[in-house]
Motif scaffolding. Structure first.
Motif: not given
Length: 41
Positions: A22-33
């Motif tokens: 929320d602080d950076k207004k960012t969604v971080w993808l950590t894994a995709v399977h």
């Protein structure tokens, strides 16, 4: 900084794992399977 990690099911077994910063207004993808990973993988 540690963020809570969430998952979203996109197909019958595929998952996207992500964290919301929320602080950076960012969604971080950590894994995709394309299939649900087994506990031993």
């Amino acid at each position: 900084m540690e963020l809570p990690q969430w998952q979203y099911e996109v197909t019958g077994g595929g998952r996207i794992w992500y964290c919301i910063d929320d602080d950076k207004k960012t969604v971080w993808l950590t894994a995709v399977h394309i299939g649900h990973p087994k506990a031993t993988e």
